[in-house]
Design an enzyme around this catalytic site. Structure first.
Site, PDB file in Angstrom:
ATOM      1  N   ARG A 227       0.851  -1.188   0.000  1.00  0.00           N
ATOM      2  CA  ARG A 227       0.000   0.000   0.000  1.00  0.00           C
ATOM      3  C   ARG A 227       0.886   1.237   0.000  1.00  0.00           C
ATOM      4  O   ARG A 227       1.962   1.249   0.605  1.00  0.00           O
ATOM      5  CB  ARG A 227      -0.901   0.031   1.249  1.00  0.00           C
ATOM      6  CG  ARG A 227      -1.723  -1.218   1.474  1.00  0.00           C
ATOM      7  CD  ARG A 227      -2.861  -1.352   0.464  1.00  0.00           C
ATOM      8  NE  ARG A 227      -3.822  -2.358   0.882  1.00  0.00           N
ATOM      9  CZ  ARG A 227      -3.793  -3.638   0.504  1.00  0.00           C
ATOM     10  NH1 ARG A 227      -2.837  -4.069  -0.309  1.00  0.00           N
ATOM     11  NH2 ARG A 227      -4.710  -4.483   0.929  1.00  0.00           N
ATOM     12  N   HIS A 228       0.437   2.292  -0.664  1.00  0.00           N
ATOM     13  CA  HIS A 228       1.160   3.567  -0.646  1.00  0.00           C
ATOM     14  C   HIS A 228       1.172   4.113   0.777  1.00  0.00           C
ATOM     15  O   HIS A 228       0.199   3.971   1.525  1.00  0.00           O
ATOM     16  CB  HIS A 228       0.483   4.553  -1.591  1.00  0.00           C
ATOM     17  CG  HIS A 228       1.308   5.757  -1.909  1.00  0.00           C
ATOM     18  ND1 HIS A 228       1.428   6.821  -1.049  1.00  0.00           N
ATOM     19  CD2 HIS A 228       2.047   6.064  -3.007  1.00  0.00           C
ATOM     20  CE1 HIS A 228       2.204   7.738  -1.584  1.00  0.00           C
ATOM     21  NE2 HIS A 228       2.602   7.302  -2.772  1.00  0.00           N
ATOM     22  N   ALA A 229       2.262   4.737   1.150  1.00  0.00           N
ATOM     23  CA  ALA A 229       2.385   5.241   2.515  1.00  0.00           C
ATOM     24  C   ALA A 229       1.479   6.433   2.793  1.00  0.00           C
ATOM     25  O   ALA A 229       1.118   6.686   3.950  1.00  0.00           O
ATOM     26  CB  ALA A 229       3.836   5.634   2.789  1.00  0.00           C
ATOM     27  N   PHE A 234      -4.350   2.854  -3.094  1.00  0.00           N
ATOM     28  CA  PHE A 234      -3.143   2.965  -3.917  1.00  0.00           C
ATOM     29  C   PHE A 234      -2.257   1.792  -3.523  1.00  0.00           C
ATOM     30  O   PHE A 234      -1.451   1.875  -2.598  1.00  0.00           O
ATOM     31  CB  PHE A 234      -2.446   4.298  -3.608  1.00  0.00           C
ATOM     32  CG  PHE A 234      -1.484   4.779  -4.655  1.00  0.00           C
ATOM     33  CD1 PHE A 234      -1.741   5.946  -5.367  1.00  0.00           C
ATOM     34  CD2 PHE A 234      -0.322   4.084  -4.930  1.00  0.00           C
ATOM     35  CE1 PHE A 234      -0.836   6.408  -6.324  1.00  0.00           C
ATOM     36  CE2 PHE A 234       0.571   4.532  -5.879  1.00  0.00           C
ATOM     37  CZ  PHE A 234       0.322   5.705  -6.580  1.00  0.00           C
ATOM     38  N   ARG A 279      -6.376   7.202   3.369  1.00  0.00           N
ATOM     39  CA  ARG A 279      -5.222   6.387   3.794  1.00  0.00           C
ATOM     40  C   ARG A 279      -5.406   5.929   5.230  1.00  0.00           C
ATOM     41  O   ARG A 279      -5.079   4.775   5.572  1.00  0.00           O
ATOM     42  CB  ARG A 279      -3.919   7.195   3.665  1.00  0.00           C
ATOM     43  CG  ARG A 279      -2.678   6.368   4.009  1.00  0.00           C
ATOM     44  CD  ARG A 279      -2.539   5.209   3.042  1.00  0.00           C
ATOM     45  NE  ARG A 279      -1.498   4.271   3.399  1.00  0.00           N
ATOM     46  CZ  ARG A 279      -1.665   3.187   4.149  1.00  0.00           C
ATOM     47  NH1 ARG A 279      -2.865   2.917   4.668  1.00  0.00           N
ATOM     48  NH2 ARG A 279      -0.666   2.367   4.388  1.00  0.00           N
TER      49      ARG A 279
END
Length: 380
Positions: A227-229, A234, A279
């Site tokens: 996963r994107h930080a 994403f 997020r």
């Protein structure tokens, strides 16, 4: 215009293994003449697999398009040949430990005193200065010390290596970039320059998002797995068969995404109002995505998302990627004729220069294959 951008550039290459040879291979792809100096036994990569008919595939990819001369730099006569070659060179590249070339009489001060226009690039694990400059460095060591490994892998598992020698490749890229910058400066000043490239520095510089979070925001980034930080959704997600990647980076794309997975109510959910909110609440999004994709295979999920204008892709293997129509259409691979292996495909530098042909390259040389020829050229 059909000439190569670096035609006429002469590079004396004392490097071995990967970072230095990768840098000079990029220059060779663009027409530079690379004279590869090898000691007795040759570059270590000649003896590291995978092998095909006794030839190292790694050596072939990292040393394409070069000429080889065998010189024992501890032998005075061979060292004189190296000095003569450096006198005629535009660039010298070496990746011995700091101080080794100077002790051999081939350091930057010694060679540039004879040839002031010389660009002299030294590539090492930790640079020519600093507390670690004498430490040996391998890619795994650099990944461990740079923070790259700590940021890679599942957050609930151990840190993981990136699946490629990224420190060596990053160092090679920055070395090639530094060499070309110094050559441009030489056009204005008439003087060459010494260049110090550390693989540690290069790899650290390849992590701008981590640097921003540490240096500007005072954060301590941790692993976020697939996963994107900072953004969501994403990352990679499972379908009924296989996995797929999706990248949603703004509110407009999220609205399309919610509609594409038949969950329009997500648009007005306060948990997903902003990218930061999404997020923070990514597990709920992951559940929605997984539920939607459960009856699809990865290709079907990608097709549905792509039809809605959402960046998405199935996960390709390295073999699938390197043999794909996209790679072939972009000329990232071209064939060379090797005296033992026959016609083989090798990677090519990725930048397209208008009017400059791709392909038409030579294979990696045999050990000392061009030694007699190069010595004869010194007499002319």
């Amino acid at each position: 215009m059909t000439s190569q951008p670096l035609s006429g550039l002469r590079v004396l290459d004392f490097t071995r293994v990967l970072a230095g040879p990768y840098a000079t291979a990029l220059l060779a792809d663009l027409g530079a003449e690379i004279i590869k100096v090898e000691g007795p036994g040759g570059d270590e990569y000649r003896h590291i697999g995978p092998f095909r008919d006794g030839e190292s595939a790694l050596f072939q990819t990292a040393n394409r398009g070069k000429r080889s001369i065998l010189l024992d730099l501890k032998d005075p006569a061979d060292r004189d040949v190296a000095l003569a070659l450096a006198d005629r060179a535009d660039v010298v590249v070496e990746n011995f430990r700091p101080g080794v070339m100077a002790r051999l009489g081939l350091g930057p001060d010694q060679l540039r005193a004879r040839n002031p226009r010389l660009v002299y690039a030294s590539i090492s694990g930790f640079g020519q200065s600093g507390p670690n400059h004498e430490r040996p460095a391998y890619d795994i060591i650099l990944q461990a010390m740079s923070g790259m490994m700590a940021l890679t892998g599942d957050p609930d598992a151990a840190p993981m290596m990136v699946g490629e020698a990224v420190a060596d490749v990053a160092g090679g890229l920055f070395a090639a970039w530094g060499i070309m910058t110094a050559l441009y400066e030489r056009e204005r000043t008439g003087q060459g320059r010494e260049i110090d490239v550390a693989l540690f520095d290069a790899l650290a510089s390849m992590m701008p998002t981590a640097a921003a979070r540490v240096l500007v925001c005072g954060q301590d980034p941790v692993r976020s797995g697939n996963r994107h930080a900072l953004s969501a959704p994403f990352g990679t997600y499972p379908a009924g068969q296989g996995h797929f990647a999706v990248a949603v980076l703004n509110d407009r794309l999220f609205a399309r995404f919610a509609a594409a997975i038949d969950r329009p109510e997500l648009i007005d959910d306060p948990r997903f109002a902003t990218d930061a909110d999404r997020r923070l609440n990514e597990p709920a999004l992951a559940e929605a995505i997984t539920t939607w994709a459960a009856d699809l295979d990865a290709e079907g999920a990608v097709a549905a998302l792509s039809a809605a204008g959402i960046p998405a892709a199935p996960l390709s293997t390295a073999r699938e990627a390197w043999t794909s129509d996209q790679v072939m259409a972009r000329g990232l691979v071209s064939a060379v004729d090797h005296p033992q292996l026959g016609r083989i495909d090798l990677p090519e530098q990725p930048v397209h220069f208008a009017g400059a042909p791709r392909g038409m390259r030579r294979p990696a040389p045999g050990l000392d294959e061009h030694g007699a020829q190069i010595r004869a050229e010194l007499e002319s």
